[in-house]
Write an enzyme that holds these catalytic residues in place. Structure first.
Site, PDB file in Angstrom:
ATOM      1  N   SER A  10      34.541  37.645  51.075  1.00  0.00           N
ATOM      2  CA  SER A  10      34.995  38.991  51.370  1.00  0.00           C
ATOM      3  C   SER A  10      34.365  39.421  52.684  1.00  0.00           C
ATOM      4  O   SER A  10      33.167  39.692  52.753  1.00  0.00           O
ATOM      5  CB  SER A  10      34.574  39.936  50.239  1.00  0.00           C
ATOM      6  OG  SER A  10      34.932  41.249  50.554  1.00  0.00           O
ATOM      7  N   HIS A  35      39.256  37.062  52.219  1.00  0.00           N
ATOM      8  CA  HIS A  35      39.644  38.249  51.454  1.00  0.00           C
ATOM      9  C   HIS A  35      39.320  39.473  52.301  1.00  0.00           C
ATOM     10  O   HIS A  35      38.170  39.690  52.680  1.00  0.00           O
ATOM     11  CB  HIS A  35      38.856  38.265  50.137  1.00  0.00           C
ATOM     12  CG  HIS A  35      39.205  39.386  49.213  1.00  0.00           C
ATOM     13  ND1 HIS A  35      40.260  39.308  48.327  1.00  0.00           N
ATOM     14  CD2 HIS A  35      38.635  40.599  49.026  1.00  0.00           C
ATOM     15  CE1 HIS A  35      40.316  40.445  47.626  1.00  0.00           C
ATOM     16  NE2 HIS A  35      39.348  41.236  48.035  1.00  0.00           N
ATOM     17  N   ASP A  37      39.434  43.544  52.657  1.00  0.00           N
ATOM     18  CA  ASP A  37      39.516  44.786  51.893  1.00  0.00           C
ATOM     19  C   ASP A  37      40.002  45.944  52.758  1.00  0.00           C
ATOM     20  O   ASP A  37      39.304  46.385  53.669  1.00  0.00           O
ATOM     21  CB  ASP A  37      38.138  45.151  51.331  1.00  0.00           C
ATOM     22  CG  ASP A  37      37.736  44.251  50.174  1.00  0.00           C
ATOM     23  OD1 ASP A  37      38.601  43.988  49.314  1.00  0.00           O
ATOM     24  OD2 ASP A  37      36.569  43.828  50.124  1.00  0.00           O
ATOM     25  N   MET A  39      40.827  49.843  52.727  1.00  0.00           N
ATOM     26  CA  MET A  39      40.597  51.064  51.949  1.00  0.00           C
ATOM     27  C   MET A  39      41.022  52.266  52.776  1.00  0.00           C
ATOM     28  O   MET A  39      40.739  52.327  53.974  1.00  0.00           O
ATOM     29  CB  MET A  39      39.118  51.197  51.583  1.00  0.00           C
ATOM     30  CG  MET A  39      38.532  49.978  50.892  1.00  0.00           C
ATOM     31  SD  MET A  39      36.806  50.255  50.437  1.00  0.00           S
ATOM     32  CE  MET A  39      36.276  48.570  50.071  1.00  0.00           C
ATOM     33  N   HIS A  70      43.544  42.790  50.280  1.00  0.00           N
ATOM     34  CA  HIS A  70      43.344  43.600  49.075  1.00  0.00           C
ATOM     35  C   HIS A  70      43.555  45.058  49.454  1.00  0.00           C
ATOM     36  O   HIS A  70      42.690  45.686  50.056  1.00  0.00           O
ATOM     37  CB  HIS A  70      41.936  43.356  48.517  1.00  0.00           C
ATOM     38  CG  HIS A  70      41.664  44.114  47.257  1.00  0.00           C
ATOM     39  ND1 HIS A  70      40.409  44.206  46.716  1.00  0.00           N
ATOM     40  CD2 HIS A  70      42.489  44.812  46.432  1.00  0.00           C
ATOM     41  CE1 HIS A  70      40.470  44.940  45.608  1.00  0.00           C
ATOM     42  NE2 HIS A  70      41.725  45.319  45.425  1.00  0.00           N
ATOM     43  N   MET A  72      43.556  48.526  48.857  1.00  0.00           N
ATOM     44  CA  MET A  72      43.055  49.638  48.040  1.00  0.00           C
ATOM     45  C   MET A  72      43.521  50.940  48.694  1.00  0.00           C
ATOM     46  O   MET A  72      42.748  51.680  49.297  1.00  0.00           O
ATOM     47  CB  MET A  72      41.536  49.561  47.934  1.00  0.00           C
ATOM     48  CG  MET A  72      41.093  48.401  47.056  1.00  0.00           C
ATOM     49  SD  MET A  72      39.312  48.156  47.085  1.00  0.00           S
ATOM     50  CE  MET A  72      39.171  46.908  48.353  1.00  0.00           C
ATOM     51  N   MET A 141      39.662  43.144  38.780  1.00  0.00           N
ATOM     52  CA  MET A 141      38.463  43.689  39.412  1.00  0.00           C
ATOM     53  C   MET A 141      37.284  43.634  38.440  1.00  0.00           C
ATOM     54  O   MET A 141      37.410  44.046  37.285  1.00  0.00           O
ATOM     55  CB  MET A 141      38.687  45.137  39.860  1.00  0.00           C
ATOM     56  CG  MET A 141      39.656  45.300  41.017  1.00  0.00           C
ATOM     57  SD  MET A 141      39.103  44.478  42.545  1.00  0.00           S
ATOM     58  CE  MET A 141      37.566  45.359  42.903  1.00  0.00           C
ATOM     59  N   ASP A 175      37.008  39.703  41.577  1.00  0.00           N
ATOM     60  CA  ASP A 175      36.430  40.315  42.780  1.00  0.00           C
ATOM     61  C   ASP A 175      35.449  41.404  42.362  1.00  0.00           C
ATOM     62  O   ASP A 175      35.830  42.344  41.675  1.00  0.00           O
ATOM     63  CB  ASP A 175      37.567  40.910  43.631  1.00  0.00           C
ATOM     64  CG  ASP A 175      37.064  41.667  44.855  1.00  0.00           C
ATOM     65  OD1 ASP A 175      35.878  41.519  45.217  1.00  0.00           O
ATOM     66  OD2 ASP A 175      37.867  42.402  45.454  1.00  0.00           O
TER      67      ASP A 175
END
Length: 228
Positions: A10, A35, A37, A39, A70, A72, A141, A175
């Protein structure tokens, strides 16, 4: 069984001032994918980065690394085309963030990306089940999304086990708080795609940690195929 052990660092855990170099370093240390992220400050409290940075990263690291996004975000529909254009390979959205998962799955496919579907700790795996045959990967998750460095939630493992029993060839990702201490539980439950942040990137020897994680998962997959 079509699935295999894959380890995805990540990159949010890395030094963000040299993200391109960090991505290259992780791939050189044996990562199977990266990976990323995303957000938005709405779906989760934190804000990270968006498609402009993904586009720059893709130019910087070349076509090889597989980018697992990912997402979010509270409006995942909004970012499908921009992420595809930026060079994302897989678009993993949260079931909790959309009222029309079927339509979103179709949009992601049509844009040329693989489809991931994620659930938070408070969402039951049965809610994901109706979509499992239409997706490439389910993400369970193992922490509340939005913050790094949280403790691994072992009580999420029954979700992974249930998914593996119901959908034997599905890619199942975990994750959150995953590292050498928790990998055996994930592998035994049936996860094959392992996201690890600080345990890999913060290590003095990321190559060894990635190799260890992969070995544990590969052995569990082999054992499961022999037990069938």
């Amino acid at each position: 069984m079509a699935y295999s052990a894959k380890i995805g660092p990540s990159i949010l855990s890395s030094d963000l001032s040299c993200l391109g170099n960090e991505c290259v370093r992780m791939m050189e240390c044996g990562a199977d994918y990266l990976h990323l992220d995303v957000m938005d400050g709405h779906f989760v409290p934190n804000i990270t980065f968006g498609h402009p940075m993904v586009e720059c990263l893709r130019k910087s690291v070349g076509q090889d690394p597989f980018f697992d996004m990912h997402m979010m975000v509270s409006r995942p529909e909004q970012w499908v085309k921009p992420m595809a254009a930026a060079g994302a390979n897989q678009y993993t959205f949260h079931l909790e963030a959309t009222t029309n998962p079927g339509n979103l799955i179709k949009e992601i496919r049509e844009s040329g990306m693989k489809v991931g579907l994620a659930i938070k700790p408070g969402t039951t795996v049965e809610e994901l089940a109706p979509w499992a045959n239409q997706i490439d990967m389910a993400l369970v998750m193992t922490v509340e999304p939005g913050f790094g460095g949280q403790k691994f939630m072992e009580d999420m493992m029954p979700k992974v086990s249930w998914l593996r029993s119901q959908f034997p060839s599905l890619d199942i990702e975990v994750d959150g708080g995953v590292g050498p201490d928790s990998i055996h539980k994930c592998a035994e439950a049936g996860a094959n795609m392992i996201v690890s942040g600080s345990a890999v990137i913060g290590s003095d020897d990321p190559r060894s940690v990635i190799a260890l994680l992969r070995t544990v998962v590969a052995e569990a997959i082999q054992k499961r195929s022999l037990d069938r």
